[in-house]
Scaffold this motif. Structure first.
Motif, PDB file in Angstrom:
ATOM      1  N   UNK A 176      -7.905  -2.887  -2.411  1.00  7.71           N
ATOM      2  CA  UNK A 176      -6.550  -3.807  -2.535  1.00  7.71           C
ATOM      3  C   UNK A 176      -5.447  -2.689  -2.024  1.00  7.71           C
ATOM      4  N   UNK A 177      -5.422  -1.645  -2.792  1.00  6.70           N
ATOM      5  CA  UNK A 177      -4.535  -0.327  -2.401  1.00  6.70           C
ATOM      6  C   UNK A 177      -4.731  -0.071  -0.841  1.00  6.70           C
ATOM      7  N   UNK A 178      -5.882   0.155  -0.336  1.00 12.67           N
ATOM      8  CA  UNK A 178      -6.081   0.497   0.840  1.00 12.67           C
ATOM      9  C   UNK A 178      -5.582  -0.424   2.005  1.00 12.67           C
ATOM     10  N   UNK A 179      -5.618  -1.819   1.703  1.00 19.03           N
ATOM     11  CA  UNK A 179      -5.252  -2.870   2.624  1.00 19.03           C
ATOM     12  C   UNK A 179      -3.758  -2.821   2.554  1.00 19.03           C
ATOM     13  N   UNK A 180      -3.129  -2.735   1.314  1.00 16.46           N
ATOM     14  CA  UNK A 180      -1.843  -2.606   1.090  1.00 16.46           C
ATOM     15  C   UNK A 180      -1.112  -1.241   2.036  1.00 16.46           C
ATOM     16  N   UNK A 181      -1.692  -0.276   2.007  1.00 20.41           N
ATOM     17  CA  UNK A 181      -1.431   1.039   2.661  1.00 20.41           C
ATOM     18  C   UNK A 181      -1.617   0.904   4.316  1.00 20.41           C
ATOM     19  N   UNK A 182      -2.067  -0.239   4.607  1.00 18.42           N
ATOM     20  CA  UNK A 182      -2.143  -0.473   6.033  1.00 18.42           C
ATOM     21  C   UNK A 182      -0.581  -0.714   6.715  1.00 18.42           C
ATOM     22  N   UNK A 183       0.285  -1.130   5.762  1.00 20.61           N
ATOM     23  CA  UNK A 183       1.656  -1.162   5.991  1.00 20.61           C
ATOM     24  C   UNK A 183       2.362  -0.249   5.390  1.00 20.61           C
ATOM     25  N   UNK A 184       2.815   0.650   6.143  1.00 23.01           N
ATOM     26  CA  UNK A 184       3.566   1.739   5.527  1.00 23.01           C
ATOM     27  C   UNK A 184       4.838   1.634   5.560  1.00 23.01           C
ATOM     28  N   UNK A 185       5.359   1.577   4.319  1.00 18.63           N
ATOM     29  CA  UNK A 185       6.753   1.131   3.995  1.00 18.63           C
ATOM     30  C   UNK A 185       7.606   2.342   3.756  1.00 18.63           C
TER      31      UNK A 185
END
Length: 383
Positions: A176-185
């Motif tokens: 889940x974290x890796x998927x979220x990190x695909x969007x760099x904020x």
């Protein structure tokens, strides 16, 4: 013959009369000269009655505006760049939480699904082992204690199943974290200093792709000169200050002193304070933007001085001023200069209230020199 006699008698009388008249004229003229009033050669001066006052010291210094935080932005997952924010360019302003760029998600979405499946499988295995353990526990009630062991009660199998569930749960969180990190904020409101990526570019984990500076807060580190250090308040934390840019377009912003660096510079022997400015680029306000790198003047209120005299600097020479005494004579007085403020000296010792300070001393004043006070200020001298 008679005529000749007459001339001999009359002529001496006429000569004597003319001489007497000349002497009278000379004596009359001499008398008038003696009656001319003498010229007053005393130098003229202006005076002012010395009055003490309370003076608020203002301390000024200079420094450079710098960001409180800087970040070298790096990718936390590897993959191809599929998009990036139009404001994610050098000089762009971005808000906290804005998506800066996006990495291709297919691989990480698949990994998330796989992690979810593994967790479901581990949970099913745990349910099965717990059910078998309950069956074994009921059967053990009919057996002697010597035949019943932990292995028979399936305790190791249950523990292993629980460990598998925990492992699968951890793997799911990472997916889940890796998927979220695909969007760099953006980690905070920021100014983009530099960017090194583009659509279609492949980045690896840990690759630095941009430099950001926080625009939520800026700081200015400024020195305190030795002659100012005695007038800095004892408590400086949260002390209000004003930061002003120099140049044709002057900008002023309110600020707050937050700390003392706690050291004295080895080269200059000065201490340094830090002032902080909120929202320097005015992302959330209508104030003028204060750019990083700007050279600014910092001013703040120092200690308040009581019962001091403000005296123009040109009236003080070698710590000596000239006063006028009751006999209209000049008297020198040694004073102590506490501080220089613009064109004025602040004097705290050597001068008393209502003493007459000579504002226009003669070119070569001497102790006891008699002077006359200019008419405009005569009332001051006779008060």
């Amino acid at each position: 013959m008679n005529k000749t006699k007459w001339m001999k008698v009359v002529l001496p009388i006429v000569v004597l009369g003319v001489g007497a008249a000349g002497m009278a004229t000379i004596n009359a003229t001499a008398g008038k000269d003696e009656q001319v009033e003498p010229v007053d050669t005393r130098p003229s001066v202006r005076v002012m009655a010395a009055q003490p006052t309370d003076y608020q010291v203002t301390i000024t210094s200079f420094g450079e505006v710098k960001p409180l935080e800087k970040t070298m932005l790096a990718a936390q997952v590897a993959g191809e760049i599929v998009s990036w924010n139009p404001n994610f360019v050098a000089g762009g302003l971005i808000k906290q939480g804005d998506i800066l760029f996006t990495i291709e998600k297919d691989t990480y979405e698949a990994a998330l699904l796989q992690a979810q499946a593994n967790l479901s499988q581990a949970k099913a295995q745990l349910i099965e082992e717990e059910a078998l353990a309950k069956v074994a526990e009921r059967e053990a009630e009919r057996l002697s204690d010597r035949k019943v062991s932990d292995l028979y009660l399936r305790k190791p199998q249950v523990m292993s199943a629980k460990a598998s569930v925990q492992s699968a749960t951890a793997a799911l969180r990472l997916a889940q974290r890796d998927l979220e990190n695909c969007e760099v904020r953006a980690p905070y409101d920021a100014l983009v200093i530099s960017r090194d990526l583009g659509a279609g570019q492949f980045v690896h984990t840990g690759d630095v792709v941009a430099e950001l500076s926080s625009i939520e807060t800026a700081e200015v580190v400024f020195p305190i000169a030795g002659f100012d250090s005695a007038f800095v308040p004892d408590e400086i934390e949260n002390l209000s200050a004003v930061v002003t840019t120099q140049g044709r377009r002057s900008i002023s912003r309110s600020a707050t002193i937050v700390r003392d660096l706690g050291v004295v510079d080895n080269a200059t022997r000065m201490s340094h304070l830090v002032v902080r400015i909120d929202d320097p680029y005015s992302l959330n306000s209508a104030d003028p933007a204060l750019k990083f790198g700007s050279y600014v003047e910092v001013s703040f209120a120092g200690k308040k001085l009581t019962n001091v005299f403000e005296v123009p600097q040109d009236l003080v020479s070698n710590r000596i001023i000239w006063l006028l005494d009751e006999q209209q004579q000049l008297q020198p007085r040694q004073v102590r200069v506490l501080r220089e403020e613009g064109e004025m000296f602040l004097i705290d010792s050597g001068l008393n209230e209502d003493e007459l300070l000579v504002m226009t001393p003669p070119e070569y004043p001497q102790k006891g020199m008699e002077v006359k006070v200019i008419e405009d200020d005569a009332k001051v001298a006779q008060r």
